[in-house]
Design a protein around this motif. Structure first.
Motif, PDB file in Angstrom:
ATOM      1  N   VAL A 263       7.264  41.965  14.351  1.00 31.67           N
ATOM      2  CA  VAL A 263       8.644  41.800  13.874  1.00 31.67           C
ATOM      3  C   VAL A 263       9.555  41.475  15.051  1.00 31.67           C
ATOM      4  O   VAL A 263      10.384  40.575  14.983  1.00 31.67           O
ATOM      5  CB  VAL A 263       9.120  43.079  13.136  1.00 31.67           C
ATOM      6  N   ARG A 264       9.348  42.211  16.154  1.00 31.99           N
ATOM      7  CA  ARG A 264      10.198  42.012  17.334  1.00 31.99           C
ATOM      8  C   ARG A 264       9.944  40.634  17.973  1.00 31.99           C
ATOM      9  O   ARG A 264      10.867  39.949  18.379  1.00 31.99           O
ATOM     10  CB  ARG A 264       9.889  43.120  18.337  1.00 31.99           C
ATOM     11  N   ALA A 265       8.679  40.236  18.067  1.00 36.64           N
ATOM     12  CA  ALA A 265       8.339  39.004  18.790  1.00 36.64           C
ATOM     13  C   ALA A 265       8.455  37.745  17.936  1.00 36.64           C
ATOM     14  O   ALA A 265       8.850  36.693  18.437  1.00 36.64           O
ATOM     15  CB  ALA A 265       6.921  39.112  19.349  1.00 36.64           C
ATOM     16  N   PHE A 266       8.092  37.844  16.671  1.00 35.99           N
ATOM     17  CA  PHE A 266       8.004  36.634  15.847  1.00 35.99           C
ATOM     18  C   PHE A 266       8.979  36.619  14.669  1.00 35.99           C
ATOM     19  O   PHE A 266       9.117  35.601  14.001  1.00 35.99           O
ATOM     20  CB  PHE A 266       6.579  36.469  15.291  1.00 35.99           C
ATOM     21  N   GLY A 267       9.616  37.745  14.393  1.00 28.90           N
ATOM     22  CA  GLY A 267      10.512  37.819  13.242  1.00 28.90           C
ATOM     23  C   GLY A 267       9.780  38.350  12.020  1.00 28.90           C
ATOM     24  O   GLY A 267       8.545  38.278  11.935  1.00 28.90           O
TER      25      GLY A 267
ATOM     26  N   ALA B 152       5.912  37.906  10.703  1.00 27.41           N
ATOM     27  CA  ALA B 152       5.094  39.126  10.716  1.00 27.41           C
ATOM     28  C   ALA B 152       4.417  39.312   9.354  1.00 27.41           C
ATOM     29  O   ALA B 152       3.230  39.645   9.274  1.00 27.41           O
ATOM     30  CB  ALA B 152       5.963  40.332  11.053  1.00 27.41           C
ATOM     31  N   ARG B 153       5.186  39.050   8.311  1.00 28.47           N
ATOM     32  CA  ARG B 153       4.623  39.199   6.962  1.00 28.47           C
ATOM     33  C   ARG B 153       3.424  38.243   6.783  1.00 28.47           C
ATOM     34  O   ARG B 153       2.381  38.623   6.265  1.00 28.47           O
ATOM     35  CB  ARG B 153       5.709  38.894   5.922  1.00 28.47           C
ATOM     36  N   ILE B 154       3.593  37.011   7.261  1.00 33.85           N
ATOM     37  CA  ILE B 154       2.502  36.026   7.158  1.00 33.85           C
ATOM     38  C   ILE B 154       1.294  36.488   7.971  1.00 33.85           C
ATOM     39  O   ILE B 154       0.147  36.412   7.524  1.00 33.85           O
ATOM     40  CB  ILE B 154       2.989  34.632   7.641  1.00 33.85           C
ATOM     41  N   ASN B 155       1.557  36.989   9.173  1.00 38.99           N
ATOM     42  CA  ASN B 155       0.451  37.409  10.053  1.00 38.99           C
ATOM     43  C   ASN B 155      -0.358  38.561   9.477  1.00 38.99           C
ATOM     44  O   ASN B 155      -1.513  38.753   9.849  1.00 38.99           O
ATOM     45  CB  ASN B 155       0.991  37.805  11.421  1.00 38.99           C
TER      46      ASN B 155
END
Lengths: 305, 76
Positions: B31-35, B39-42
């Protein structure tokens, strides 16, 4: 526009076919990150190919069509896909001239910054998380969150090497508290001692490490760029804008490379000298007390000769 | 071909509590690094994740975002 899913399938099929022909190879970088659960917005593909199988892989690429199109080297700048130059850390670029965007493939023989042979650890069509994370230690800020994310993935898979890839002080402290790293790892990454001791200098030491890796990559790239100039000039003169089959283009590149392209600029410069260059630049950017926590870097040229 | 191998681990398997802890650390980092959206996709299962990434990339390309990398002869 060729949909991403089609491109991904195309490159996966290519690597699967190569592996089927006994060519050790693996997808790395962005597409591997997507596979491992760290989404990257890339449509091109990077592949690691065993140096000794360069000729076989080039022949396979030459015969592989994408939407009816055969590939070629990308522009005049690409070194030939040949063991002599792959062994020295060069990258070969290929392209299928699809419309409206070309579809590109980069081939590495040696994983930049690799500390172990990538061929020893292949996950199906993909290089290992450890290899991909080491390759991501570039001079581009955008690559660094991927390293950390892959480090966490390794630790979740019970692979302690994840500690080598955590650049988030909290996550690193948590990781070493659960499983103290073995001595070889403390030697490879001295800042782990700070994490173990709960030392408040950890975050600064991690920052110093990232500066070091940035500089090491920048110094490395400088060597290759300098070595590439006479070769590009020679290729440009012979090929100009003429269209020709990949095999013919390869022969021209080989002739130009033999005369004008140093097989291994890093080896000529010296591995220790390159590390010393990076440390010197780093020392001007971080507090002197942090220098002792830098990795020595010398073990990250595996396979390069 | 030495496929699907990883070094044997001497570590004891993660306990359920450790797994939960790592999952939280991972989620917070993503969440912090990619939004949050990324994050949900990952965190989606592989097939759905690849489909979501494909959709995202194709959407960006259809809007004119150039995702091609320059050929530099040397790759970072």
């Amino acid at each position: 526009m060729i949909p991403y899913a089609e491109l991904e399938k195309f490159f996966c099929d290519l690597v699967a076919k190569a592996q089927g022909r006994g060519i050790p190879c693996a997808i790395t970088s962005g597409m591997a990150c997507v596979h491992f659960g760290v989404a990257a917005t890339t449509k091109d593909c990077d592949v690691l190919c065993n140096v000794e199988k360069s000729d076989d892989f080039r022949e396979l690429i030459a015969e592989t069509k994408l939407r009816g199109l055969l590939p070629n080297y990308r522009g005049n700048i690409s070194p030939p896909l040949d063991a002599r130059w792959m062994r020295g850390g060069w990258t070969s670029h290929f392209t299928w001239k699809t419309a409206p965007e070309e579809s590109c493939l980069d081939i590495f023989g040696i994983a930049p910054r690799g500390s172990s042979a990538w061929e020893d650890e292949i996950f199906g069509l993909y290089a290992s998380r450890h290899t991909v994370a080491e390759m991501k230690r570039t001079n581009r800020d955008k690559d660094w969150p991927y390293i950390n994310a892959l480090g966490i993935k390794l630790l979740k898979a019970n692979d302690l090497r994840g500690c080598l890839h955590l650049y988030d002080a909290d996550a690193l402290s948590n990781a070493v508290a659960t499983n103290p790293p073995p001595s070889w790892m403390l030697e490879a990454r001295p800042s782990l001692r700070l994490a173990l001791a709960g030392d408040e200098r950890l975050a600064d030491a991690i920052h110093a490490e990232t500066v070091f890796w940035h500089r090491l990559d920048a110094c490395r790239i400088q060597l290759y760029e300098r070595a590439l100039r006479p070769y590009v000039s020679a290729v440009r003169k012979v090929i100009a804008r003429r269209a020709m089959p990949l095999a013919e283009s390869h022969e021209i590149r080989m002739q130009c490379a033999e005369r004008h392209l140093l097989p291994s600029p890093v080896a000529v410069h010296g591995f220790a000298q390159l590390v010393a260059d990076a440390r010197e630049v780093t020392s001007r950017r971080v507090h002197p007390d942090l220098m002792e926590w830098l990795p020595n870097g010398l073990s990250h040229f595996i396979g390069l000769s | 071909m030495n496929n699907d191998v990883s070094p044997p681990s001497d570590l004891p398997p993660l306990t359920p509590a450790q797994k939960r802890q790592w999952r939280k650390i991972e989620w917070d980092f993503h969440v912090r690094a990619f939004g949050e959206e990324m994050a949900r996709i990952n965190f989606l299962p592989l097939k759905k994740r690849k489909a979501a990434v494909a959709e995202m990339i194709d959407h960006a390309r259809s809007k004119g975002v150039d995702l091609s990398r320059p050929a530099l002869g040397v790759t970072p």
